[in-house]
Design an enzyme around this catalytic site. Structure first.
Site, mmCIF file in Angstrom:
data_model
loop_
_atom_site.group_PDB
_atom_site.id
_atom_site.type_symbol
_atom_site.label_atom_id
_atom_site.label_comp_id
_atom_site.label_asym_id
_atom_site.label_seq_id
_atom_site.Cartn_x
_atom_site.Cartn_y
_atom_site.Cartn_z
ATOM 1 N N HIS A 1 0.882 -1.179 0.000
ATOM 2 C CA HIS A 1 0.000 0.000 0.000
ATOM 3 C C HIS A 1 0.919 1.228 0.000
ATOM 4 O O HIS A 1 1.553 1.503 1.017
ATOM 5 C CB HIS A 1 -0.872 0.030 1.257
ATOM 6 C CG HIS A 1 -1.726 -1.190 1.432
ATOM 7 N ND1 HIS A 1 -3.035 -1.257 1.042
ATOM 8 C CD2 HIS A 1 -1.440 -2.408 1.969
ATOM 9 C CE1 HIS A 1 -3.539 -2.449 1.324
ATOM 10 N NE2 HIS A 1 -2.582 -3.174 1.897
ATOM 11 N N PHE A 2 1.013 1.897 -1.150
ATOM 12 C CA PHE A 2 1.915 3.054 -1.228
ATOM 13 C C PHE A 2 1.161 4.391 -1.126
ATOM 14 O O PHE A 2 1.727 5.456 -1.298
ATOM 15 C CB PHE A 2 2.778 2.984 -2.484
ATOM 16 C CG PHE A 2 3.942 1.996 -2.371
ATOM 17 C CD1 PHE A 2 4.296 1.417 -1.152
ATOM 18 C CD2 PHE A 2 4.693 1.661 -3.487
ATOM 19 C CE1 PHE A 2 5.363 0.524 -1.042
ATOM 20 C CE2 PHE A 2 5.770 0.772 -3.390
ATOM 21 C CZ PHE A 2 6.106 0.204 -2.177
ATOM 22 N N ASN B 1 -6.747 0.682 -2.114
ATOM 23 C CA ASN B 1 -7.422 1.448 -1.049
ATOM 24 C C ASN B 1 -6.723 2.781 -0.793
ATOM 25 O O ASN B 1 -6.383 3.137 0.329
ATOM 26 C CB ASN B 1 -7.549 0.636 0.247
ATOM 27 C CG ASN B 1 -6.225 0.164 0.795
ATOM 28 O OD1 ASN B 1 -5.256 0.014 0.057
ATOM 29 N ND2 ASN B 1 -6.167 -0.070 2.091
ATOM 30 N N HIS C 1 -8.883 -10.189 0.304
ATOM 31 C CA HIS C 1 -8.611 -9.987 1.732
ATOM 32 C C HIS C 1 -9.710 -10.777 2.426
ATOM 33 O O HIS C 1 -10.870 -10.351 2.473
ATOM 34 C CB HIS C 1 -8.680 -8.498 2.080
ATOM 35 C CG HIS C 1 -8.487 -8.216 3.539
ATOM 36 N ND1 HIS C 1 -7.475 -7.418 4.009
ATOM 37 C CD2 HIS C 1 -9.168 -8.637 4.626
ATOM 38 C CE1 HIS C 1 -7.549 -7.358 5.335
ATOM 39 N NE2 HIS C 1 -8.577 -8.083 5.738
ATOM 40 N N ASP D 1 2.360 -6.825 2.550
ATOM 41 C CA ASP D 1 1.244 -5.979 2.964
ATOM 42 C C ASP D 1 1.804 -4.691 3.585
ATOM 43 O O ASP D 1 1.290 -4.215 4.600
ATOM 44 C CB ASP D 1 0.316 -6.710 3.943
ATOM 45 C CG ASP D 1 -0.990 -5.958 4.175
ATOM 46 O OD1 ASP D 1 -1.255 -4.999 3.442
ATOM 47 O OD2 ASP D 1 -1.723 -6.327 5.102
HETATM 48 O O1 DOR Z 1 -3.643 -3.970 8.342
HETATM 49 C C1 DOR Z 1 -3.952 -3.658 7.204
HETATM 50 N N1 DOR Z 1 -3.691 -2.442 6.720
HETATM 51 N N2 DOR Z 1 -4.601 -4.543 6.448
HETATM 52 C C2 DOR Z 1 -5.136 -4.202 5.256
HETATM 53 O O2 DOR Z 1 -5.733 -5.029 4.618
HETATM 54 C C3 DOR Z 1 -5.048 -2.811 4.776
HETATM 55 C C4 DOR Z 1 -3.855 -2.154 5.350
HETATM 56 C C5 DOR Z 1 -3.826 -0.676 5.101
HETATM 57 O O3 DOR Z 1 -4.055 -0.268 3.964
HETATM 58 O O4 DOR Z 1 -3.557 0.069 6.030
#
Ligand code: DOR
Length: 435
Positions: free
Chosen positions: A50-51, A82, A164, A291
């Site tokens: 997640h960048f 997201n 997920h 992740d």
């Molecule tokens: O712990 C998490 N953080 N799980 C996820 O699926 C999303 C991620 C996030 O984008 O912060």
């Protein structure tokens, strides 16, 4: 490290592509990189990061995230939808790819996020690594938890679906049951093993029903590993694990790290970590992802249940795995399979993941004898903390090459030439064949 195993050889790179691998290769005028005493492996590909760009650049952006990747020996990443706004249309996907082209130091591709009503968009996007479904809510607003919606996406979505796997209904039930708790260790009670198993079962059944290519993201439980060991054969299903789910153990991790150990799905007890490691070793789990989900210290310090879930990891995953090689727990060939070859194979990333003629020159030199301590404040990720703060590990990347260009060497970055969008093999645009 070739697909056939370790060899003492030269690697000739031309125009960003590996031309040949062999002893005493001649290439007059070529620039020589002397790798004596070091080991050359294919660049790692992190298939879940997640960048945060667009929209949450105070946590990370595509430049800082990809620098962290380069420092960690990761030459390609698959990034999650997201963001803010979430990447749920073909137009938003193009916009994100444009930003990536302007600042990513390593190679990239992106998941499109599924919503209850965007099937047309899932079909309209081109050259994306997969569709991401949040079956349980996590960071951000993406959620598809109704069976009818899941059925529609699995039947029509065409390309690979990555889930997920947490059951939203059960999370909500548990939140009511544990209302008022303030101990972060209770996070793993709310998001219990049953929460994960229930969703994984549903996803596997949908994959079976529609013959849809399915990837189960960040598996966390012994129960899922055992279920998959029984069910996976003959199904187009693959799975991944994150290092934190076998390296960090509850309840100790919550005592020492507090909300910094909080993520979804959660860190759990030892028996789960052992089962996940066994599943990885036996091929039930196919690959490793991180992740990488950065949140700032201020955000993490809000305490449970207000702190967001997630932890960084993209720049420490390869060193942590090389350390395990040095500990005698696995071989370097296995690490290369889990972190380089298999992510490329599972997602159909063209010409990636191997040191072989014709493959792209995404290469990493590692010093298996180098020892270093992971330290908060000395990392490339914007949030600049790691759950492994203070860990001294042995085996570190010292040089990272992307498409034939050295982008990182011994702490120094070379940012003139950027990474590229990774091509998804054409067959995957139409659902793919399970490799
Ligand atoms: O712990 C998490 N953080 N799980 C996820 O699926 C999303 C991620 C996030 O984008 O912060």
């Amino acid at each position: 490290m070739t697909p056939q195993g370790p060899v003492a050889a030269d690697v000739l790179v031309e125009n960003g592509v590996i031309r040949s691998v062999g002893t005493s290769l001649k290439a007059p005028g070529a620039k020589i990189i002397d790798a004596k005493g070091l080991t050359l492996i294919p660049g790692a590909i992190d298939p879940q990061v997640h960048f945060r760009e667009p929209g949450m650049e105070w946590k990370e952006d595509l430049a800082s995230g990809s620098r962290a990747a380069a420092a960690g020996g990761v030459t390609g990443f698959l990034e999650m939808p997201n963001t803010s706004p979430p990447t749920v249309t073909a137009e938003l996907m193009e916009a994100k790819k444009k930003i990536a082209a302007s600042k990513c130091l390593v190679n990239y591709n992106f998941f499109i996020g599924a919503t209850p009503d965007n099937v047309e968009e899932l079909l309209a996007v081109k050259n994306v690594c997969g569709i991401k479904i949040f079956m349980g809510a996590s960071t951000g607003s993406l959620l598809v938890d109704k069976l009818a919606d899941l059925e529609r996406i699995f039947s029509q979505g065409r390309r690979l679906i990555a889930v997920h796997a947490e059951d939203e209904a059960l999370i909500r039930e548990n939140k009511t049951r544990y209302a008022g708790v303030t101990n972060v260790a209770d996070h793993a009670l709310i998001r219990s093993p049953e929460v994960a198993l229930r969703a994984t079962r549903i996803a596997v059944e949908l994959s079976r029903k529609y013959r849809r290519r399915l990837h189960i993201l960040h598996m966390t439980t012994q129960e899922e590993a055992e279920f998959l060991a029984k069910e996976k054969a003959g199904l187009p299903v693959s799975a991944e694990v994150c290092p934190q789910h076998f390296l960090l153990t509850a309840p100790e991790c919550y005592d020492t790290l507090g909300t910094y150990a909080q993520m979804n799905p959660p860190l759990r007890e030892k028996r789960h970590g052992e089962a996940l490691w066994h599943a990885l070793k036996t091929g039930v789990i196919d690959c490793i992802a991180t992740d990488h989900a950065p949140h700032t210290r201020e955000e993490k310090d809000k305490g449970f249940p207000h702190a967001p879930s997630g932890m960084p990891g993209v720049e420490t995953s390869l060193p942590l795995m090389l350390n395990r090689v040095n500990q005698g727990l696995c071989s370097l060939a296995e690490v290369v399979r889990w972190m380089c070859e298999n992510p490329a194979r599972l997602y159909g990333l063209k010409n990636k993941g191997r040191i072989e003629a014709g493959y792209d020159a995404d290469l990493v030199l590692v010093d298996m004898a180098r020892e270093k301590t992971i330290e908060n404040g000395k990392l490339q990720t914007k949030v600049n903390w790691s759950p492994y703060n203070g860990w001294t590990t042995k085996g570190w990347p010292v040089m990272t090459m992307v498409n034939g260009n050295v982008v990182y060497r011994e702490g120094e970055f070379f940012t003139e030439i950027l990474g590229r969008e990774m091509t998804i093999d054409a067959i995957w645009e139409n659902g793919g064949a399970f490799p």
